[in-house]
Design a protein around this motif. Structure first.
Motif, short mmCIF file in Angstrom:
data_model
loop_
_atom_site.label_atom_id
_atom_site.label_comp_id
_atom_site.label_asym_id
_atom_site.label_seq_id
_atom_site.Cartn_x
_atom_site.Cartn_y
_atom_site.Cartn_z
N MET A 27 0.85 -1.19 0.00
CA MET A 27 0.00 0.00 0.00
C MET A 27 0.88 1.24 0.00
O MET A 27 1.79 1.36 0.83
N PRO A 28 0.66 2.15 -0.94
CA PRO A 28 1.45 3.39 -0.97
C PRO A 28 1.33 4.17 0.34
O PRO A 28 0.32 4.08 1.04
N GLU A 36 -1.53 8.19 -7.72
CA GLU A 36 -0.58 8.07 -8.83
C GLU A 36 -0.46 6.63 -9.32
O GLU A 36 -0.36 6.38 -10.52
N THR A 37 -0.51 5.67 -8.39
CA THR A 37 -0.47 4.26 -8.77
C THR A 37 -1.70 3.90 -9.60
O THR A 37 -1.60 3.25 -10.65
N TYR A 42 -4.36 2.89 -14.83
CA TYR A 42 -5.35 3.38 -15.80
C TYR A 42 -4.70 3.68 -17.14
O TYR A 42 -5.15 3.23 -18.19
N SER A 43 -3.62 4.43 -17.12
CA SER A 43 -2.99 4.83 -18.38
C SER A 43 -2.39 3.64 -19.11
O SER A 43 -2.39 3.60 -20.34
#
Length: 66
Positions: A27-28, A36-37, A42-43
């Motif tokens: 977990m960030p 951002e993750t 997504y991208s």
């Protein structure tokens, strides 16, 4: 299709499966890092391949410590 699962606990993590390939990360540290993750996932999937994304988050409840 990409499926994302998020375990928001202190020792949680984020996992996703894209095209049958699983990925897992701790977990960030911050909400910004988590965002951002998710944007990276997504991208990498939606924009380039037009894939569908579904996300699930664990419902966390506090419990009495023994």
């Amino acid at each position: 299709m990409t499926i994302i699962g998020i375990d928001p606990g202190r020792s949680g993590g984020i996992a996703w499966i894209t095209d049958g390939k699983p990925c897992v990360e701790k977990m960030p540290e911050t909400i910004q890092d988590l965002w951002e993750t998710i944007q990276d996932i997504y991208s990498d999937t939606f924009v380039e391949r037009g894939a569908t994304i579904k996300a699930y988050i664990e419902s966390v409840h506090s419990s009495p410590q023994m």
